[in-house]
Design a protein around this motif. Structure first.
Motif, PDB file in Angstrom:
ATOM      1  N   ILE A  19      -1.919  -9.174   4.247  1.00  0.00           N
ATOM      2  CA  ILE A  19      -1.720  -8.048   3.339  1.00  0.00           C
ATOM      3  C   ILE A  19      -2.937  -7.141   3.461  1.00  0.00           C
ATOM      4  N   VAL A  20      -2.682  -5.887   3.802  1.00  0.00           N
ATOM      5  CA  VAL A  20      -3.761  -4.923   3.988  1.00  0.00           C
ATOM      6  C   VAL A  20      -3.517  -3.749   3.046  1.00  0.00           C
ATOM      7  N   SER A  21      -4.548  -3.333   2.337  1.00  0.00           N
ATOM      8  CA  SER A  21      -4.457  -2.176   1.452  1.00  0.00           C
ATOM      9  C   SER A  21      -5.194  -1.001   2.071  1.00  0.00           C
ATOM     10  N   TYR A  22      -4.633   0.186   1.912  1.00  0.00           N
ATOM     11  CA  TYR A  22      -5.217   1.412   2.448  1.00  0.00           C
ATOM     12  C   TYR A  22      -5.312   2.448   1.338  1.00  0.00           C
ATOM     13  N   ASP A  23      -6.221   3.405   1.507  1.00  0.00           N
ATOM     14  CA  ASP A  23      -6.176   4.573   0.639  1.00  0.00           C
ATOM     15  C   ASP A  23      -4.937   5.369   1.064  1.00  0.00           C
ATOM     16  N   GLU A  24      -4.465   6.249   0.192  1.00  0.00           N
ATOM     17  CA  GLU A  24      -3.196   6.935   0.438  1.00  0.00           C
ATOM     18  C   GLU A  24      -3.186   7.742   1.730  1.00  0.00           C
ATOM     19  N   ALA A  25      -4.242   8.483   2.006  1.00  0.00           N
ATOM     20  CA  ALA A  25      -4.276   9.308   3.217  1.00  0.00           C
ATOM     21  C   ALA A  25      -4.194   8.446   4.479  1.00  0.00           C
ATOM     22  N   SER A  26      -4.918   7.342   4.499  1.00  0.00           N
ATOM     23  CA  SER A  26      -4.888   6.448   5.661  1.00  0.00           C
ATOM     24  C   SER A  26      -3.520   5.794   5.800  1.00  0.00           C
ATOM     25  N   TRP A  27      -2.932   5.403   4.679  1.00  0.00           N
ATOM     26  CA  TRP A  27      -1.623   4.763   4.701  1.00  0.00           C
ATOM     27  C   TRP A  27      -0.575   5.720   5.259  1.00  0.00           C
ATOM     28  N   LEU A  28      -0.579   6.962   4.762  1.00  0.00           N
ATOM     29  CA  LEU A  28       0.391   7.943   5.247  1.00  0.00           C
ATOM     30  C   LEU A  28       0.201   8.230   6.723  1.00  0.00           C
ATOM     31  N   ALA A  29      -1.038   8.364   7.166  1.00  0.00           N
ATOM     32  CA  ALA A  29      -1.305   8.625   8.580  1.00  0.00           C
ATOM     33  C   ALA A  29      -0.820   7.464   9.447  1.00  0.00           C
ATOM     34  N   LEU A  30      -1.091   6.251   9.032  1.00  0.00           N
ATOM     35  CA  LEU A  30      -0.651   5.083   9.787  1.00  0.00           C
ATOM     36  C   LEU A  30       0.866   4.993   9.806  1.00  0.00           C
ATOM     37  N   ARG A  31       1.492   5.222   8.665  1.00  0.00           N
ATOM     38  CA  ARG A  31       2.951   5.161   8.597  1.00  0.00           C
ATOM     39  C   ARG A  31       3.587   6.197   9.498  1.00  0.00           C
ATOM     40  N   LYS A  32       3.084   7.422   9.472  1.00  0.00           N
ATOM     41  CA  LYS A  32       3.649   8.496  10.296  1.00  0.00           C
ATOM     42  C   LYS A  32       3.385   8.291  11.782  1.00  0.00           C
ATOM     43  N   SER A  33       2.384   7.499  12.125  1.00  0.00           N
ATOM     44  CA  SER A  33       2.085   7.239  13.531  1.00  0.00           C
ATOM     45  C   SER A  33       3.102   6.309  14.166  1.00  0.00           C
ATOM     46  N   GLY A  34       3.832   5.565  13.346  1.00  0.00           N
ATOM     47  CA  GLY A  34       4.782   4.597  13.870  1.00  0.00           C
ATOM     48  C   GLY A  34       4.144   3.268  14.215  1.00  0.00           C
ATOM     49  N   GLU A  35       2.880   3.104  13.891  1.00  0.00           N
ATOM     50  CA  GLU A  35       2.151   1.885  14.232  1.00  0.00           C
ATOM     51  C   GLU A  35       2.119   0.855  13.105  1.00  0.00           C
ATOM     52  N   MET A  36       2.627   1.201  11.943  1.00  0.00           N
ATOM     53  CA  MET A  36       2.622   0.262  10.827  1.00  0.00           C
ATOM     54  C   MET A  36       3.714  -0.783  11.065  1.00  0.00           C
ATOM     55  N   CYS A  37       3.330  -2.044  10.981  1.00  0.00           N
ATOM     56  CA  CYS A  37       4.283  -3.125  11.250  1.00  0.00           C
ATOM     57  C   CYS A  37       5.384  -3.202  10.200  1.00  0.00           C
ATOM     58  N   SER A  38       4.988  -3.142   8.946  1.00  0.00           N
ATOM     59  CA  SER A  38       5.955  -3.190   7.854  1.00  0.00           C
ATOM     60  C   SER A  38       5.266  -2.710   6.594  1.00  0.00           C
ATOM     61  N   PHE A  39       6.070  -2.362   5.602  1.00  0.00           N
ATOM     62  CA  PHE A  39       5.535  -1.925   4.324  1.00  0.00           C
ATOM     63  C   PHE A  39       6.628  -2.032   3.278  1.00  0.00           C
ATOM     64  N   VAL A  40       6.224  -2.007   2.030  1.00  0.00           N
ATOM     65  CA  VAL A  40       7.164  -2.058   0.918  1.00  0.00           C
ATOM     66  C   VAL A  40       7.254  -0.658   0.332  1.00  0.00           C
ATOM     67  N   ALA A  41       8.479  -0.195   0.130  1.00  0.00           N
ATOM     68  CA  ALA A  41       8.699   1.128  -0.439  1.00  0.00           C
ATOM     69  C   ALA A  41       9.964   1.090  -1.287  1.00  0.00           C
ATOM     70  N   THR A  42      10.134   2.110  -2.099  1.00  0.00           N
ATOM     71  CA  THR A  42      11.368   2.240  -2.876  1.00  0.00           C
ATOM     72  C   THR A  42      12.061   3.538  -2.495  1.00  0.00           C
ATOM     73  N   TRP A  43      13.350   3.597  -2.751  1.00  0.00           N
ATOM     74  CA  TRP A  43      14.121   4.788  -2.471  1.00  0.00           C
ATOM     75  C   TRP A  43      15.235   4.872  -3.487  1.00  0.00           C
ATOM     76  N   THR A  44      15.405   6.038  -4.061  1.00  0.00           N
ATOM     77  CA  THR A  44      16.484   6.274  -5.004  1.00  0.00           C
ATOM     78  C   THR A  44      17.344   7.396  -4.448  1.00  0.00           C
TER      79      THR A  44
END
Length: 147
Positions: A19-44
């Motif tokens: 389990i790795v925690s990131y600040d929001e800017a780093s998390w968004l950058a990693l997620r948008k790069s396509g390199e994030m293995c997995s993450f938890v999110a919600t969608w409505t």
């Protein structure tokens, strides 16, 4: 808590997860790069249509990459894009159900963890109330009539 439960469930079948925690800017950058293995999110849902989920996340390689879904099945993504143009309701819903089965059940590209429960309390003073189709209960009182 959810992450720790997932981590333990994976450990139970021999998979080590960190389990790795990131600040929001780093998390968004990693997620948008396509390199994030997995993450938890919600969608409505924004509107009452299966396209709101399936096309948003799996309508193209770019959509999958920017949301870090990293989905690989280009044939399925082409079907998702084509499903938007199906005008026959029964045919369209059948295709979306088949796509959902492929993406979620077969490919496990998206693993639903929970669904929100929406609670509504009605008193004897309310003559009629129809909840919003998506279950929202915190802002809409249109159509409420008092007894």
């Amino acid at each position: 808590m959810v992450l720790q439960i997932i981590q333990q469930n994976l450990a139970d079948v021999g998979i080590t997860a960190e389990i790795v925690s990131y600040d929001e800017a780093s998390w968004l950058a990693l997620r948008k790069s396509g390199e994030m293995c997995s993450f938890v999110a919600t969608w409505t849902a924004d509107y009452n249509d299966p396209d709101n989920f399936i096309y948003t996340f799996f309508g193209s390689a770019d959509k999958s990459l920017i949301r870090s879904g990293n989905y690989y099945n280009t044939e399925v993504m082409e079907r998702v894009a084509a499903a938007r143009a199906i005008v026959d309701d029964d045919e369209r819903l059948a295709e979306y159900a088949a796509l959902e089965a492929q993406i979620i059940q077969e490919d496990a590209a998206w693993v639903p963890l929970f669904s929100r429960t929406h609670l509504f309390v009605i008193s004897d003073r309310i003559a009629s109330y129809t909840p919003h189709w998506a279950g929202y209960s915190d802002y809409s009182f249109l159509g409420v009539t008092l007894a």
